[in-house]
Design an enzyme around this catalytic site. Structure first.
Site, PDB file in Angstrom:
ATOM      1  CG  ASP A  18      39.525  44.558  55.335  1.00  0.00           C
ATOM      2  OD1 ASP A  18      39.118  43.949  56.624  1.00  0.00           O
ATOM      3  OD2 ASP A  18      38.524  44.818  54.579  1.00  0.00           O
ATOM      4  CE  LYS A  61      36.568  41.308  54.489  1.00  0.00           C
ATOM      5  NZ  LYS A  61      35.259  41.794  54.963  1.00  0.00           N
TER       6      LYS A  61
HETATM    7  P1  ATP Z   1      36.645  46.314  52.438  1.00  0.00           P
HETATM    8  O1  ATP Z   1      35.702  45.122  52.670  1.00  0.00           O
HETATM    9  O2  ATP Z   1      38.101  46.049  52.606  1.00  0.00           O
HETATM   10  O3  ATP Z   1      36.092  47.514  52.536  1.00  0.00           O
HETATM   11  P2  ATP Z   1      35.706  46.037  49.739  1.00  0.00           P
HETATM   12  O4  ATP Z   1      35.477  44.822  49.109  1.00  0.00           O
HETATM   13  O5  ATP Z   1      34.461  46.642  50.187  1.00  0.00           O
HETATM   14  O6  ATP Z   1      36.556  46.357  50.660  1.00  0.00           O
HETATM   15  P3  ATP Z   1      37.151  47.161  47.591  1.00  0.00           P
HETATM   16  O7  ATP Z   1      36.858  46.230  46.375  1.00  0.00           O
HETATM   17  O8  ATP Z   1      38.431  46.511  48.151  1.00  0.00           O
HETATM   18  O9  ATP Z   1      36.102  47.076  48.600  1.00  0.00           O
HETATM   19  O10 ATP Z   1      37.612  48.374  47.006  1.00  0.00           O
HETATM   20  C1  ATP Z   1      36.831  49.634  47.498  1.00  0.00           C
HETATM   21  C2  ATP Z   1      37.311  50.665  46.783  1.00  0.00           C
HETATM   22  O11 ATP Z   1      38.866  50.569  46.432  1.00  0.00           O
HETATM   23  C3  ATP Z   1      36.951  50.991  45.305  1.00  0.00           C
HETATM   24  O12 ATP Z   1      36.259  52.138  45.286  1.00  0.00           O
HETATM   25  C4  ATP Z   1      38.281  51.088  44.236  1.00  0.00           C
HETATM   26  O13 ATP Z   1      38.018  52.265  43.804  1.00  0.00           O
HETATM   27  C5  ATP Z   1      39.277  51.252  45.327  1.00  0.00           C
HETATM   28  N1  ATP Z   1      40.602  50.169  44.902  1.00  0.00           N
HETATM   29  C6  ATP Z   1      41.541  50.400  45.043  1.00  0.00           C
HETATM   30  N2  ATP Z   1      42.400  49.241  44.574  1.00  0.00           N
HETATM   31  C7  ATP Z   1      41.368  48.442  44.222  1.00  0.00           C
HETATM   32  C8  ATP Z   1      41.858  47.139  43.665  1.00  0.00           C
HETATM   33  N3  ATP Z   1      43.259  46.717  43.455  1.00  0.00           N
HETATM   34  N4  ATP Z   1      40.597  46.407  43.432  1.00  0.00           N
HETATM   35  C9  ATP Z   1      39.568  46.839  43.764  1.00  0.00           C
HETATM   36  N5  ATP Z   1      39.252  48.214  44.313  1.00  0.00           N
HETATM   37  C10 ATP Z   1      40.365  48.947  44.350  1.00  0.00           C
END
Ligand code: ATP
Length: 331
Positions: A156, A11
């Protein structure tokens, strides 16, 4: 054995405002979420245990999870949101008197969404597992009930579930009124109202850093004065989310773009010059419209009505230190 393969889409936030800090430490926000084409693939394989064998086992032992991912940086243990999602749904089934699922669940994640990017990749994977397991385990829970389970996994997650329900026809939920690709979130972001989608081509640019969502929300407290102290600097204008919604209802991308904003930029752009630089470089390439940070960053995105504008911005930013991806919103 039953298998299901689901698309877990990223998203972007065509606006995000932080309104208050609650006594429990969570933040009151108002944000728009839009699903984009960029997605992971989540492959689920369920092998139910023989009833007699299952009866002998107890507790969490009854559900064996085997998680694999093609990206080395992603944890393949119980800290992964996909793993947590399966455990959470199993407990919810037991709570509802439907019995704890017994057997082996194999989860494979084919990762395409950059990690810790503000694109909610982990939440998308967790959302896909919740919906996929609900189908495999025949929970009988409808989308609204499943969204409540998702809210326990992360802020989220419910929107990611709405999106996954909309795009993955095999779940049989595409016509549910809550299956949608754009929504406005209130409260902690999980009270969702469906919006007409933003119809746009998208350029994503992710500088080579990760931003912790927790740090960004802590950082914004001092900037906005949510920690009880007066803010150090006068605050610039907040995004006009009502105006963005009005424009989206009229399918007017140009007016919507003018009113968009992300209050978390006040923290991330100041703290990480790479993000400020990326935003500035993208903005230089576009005549009208603006680049905006997604979530707590570091990804910056550009929305454009045609693919040529996105291609121009892609070509013009070749030299910057950022992973660039051309994609589009899902309608
Ligand atoms: P948000 O915008 O919801 O904060 P994001 O895109 O910034 O998400 P993600 O890629 O969802 O961040 O992941 C952040 C953290 O979550 C990472 O440090 C990772 O170790 C952990 N994590 C746990 N499960 C997953 C997964 N399936 N894919 C990616 N990261 C994951």
């Amino acid at each position: 054995m039953h298998t299901i393969t689901l698309k877990a889409h990223a998203k972007i936030n065509p606006s995000l405002d932080v309104l208050a800090k609650r006594p429990d430490g969570y933040h009151e926000v108002r944000l728009i979420m839009q699903l984009i084409e960029l997605h992971d693939l989540v492959i689920l394989e369920w092998n139910a245990a023989e009833e007699a064998a299952a009866a002998k086992e107890d507790g969490a032992e009854r559900l064996q999870i085997r998680l694999t991912c093609d990206a080395a940086a992603i944890p393949c243990d119980e800290s992964n949101l996909a793993w947590k999602a399966a455990m959470l749904l199993a407990s919810r089934m037991e709570e509802a008197g439907k019995g704890y699922p017994c057997g082996t669940l194999r989860i494979h994640i084919e990762k395409h969404i950059p990690m810790a990017a503000g694109l909610a990749g982990g939440s998308a994977d967790g959302a896909a597992v919740l919906l996929g397991c609900s189908a495999l385990w025949e929970t009988g829970l409808d989308l609204s009930a499943l969204l409540e389970v998702g809210a326990r996994l992360g802020a989220d997650v419910p929107f990611a579930m709405m999106g996954a329900a909309r795009v993955n026809a095999q779940l049989g939920m595409t016509e549910d009124p809550m299956a949608a690709t754009c929504a406005v979130g209130e409260g902690t972001g999980t009270a969702l109202t469906v919006l007409p989608p933003v119809d746009a081509h998208v350029l994503l640019a992710k500088p080579p850093i990760g931003v912790s969502t927790k740090d960004a929300y802590e950082g914004i407290d001092a900037i906005l004065g949510l920690d009880g102290k007066a803010p150090a600097d006068p605050l610039p204008g907040r995004p006009d989310i009502d105006a963005v919604i009005l424009a989206l209802n009229k399918h007017d991308l140009f007016s919507a773009r003018e009113k968009m904003g992300n209050t978390l930029e006040l923290y991330t752009l100041k703290r990480y010059h790479e993000v400020a630089y990326t935003k500035c470089k993208i903005q230089e390439c576009v005549q009208n419209g603006a680049a905006l940070m997604s979530g707590s960053g570091p990804t910056v995105f550009l929305l454009a009505p045609d693919v040529q504008e996105v291609q121009r911005a892609f070509d013009a930013t070749e030299g910057i230190q950022a992973q660039r991806i051309m994609t589009r919103t899902i309608l």
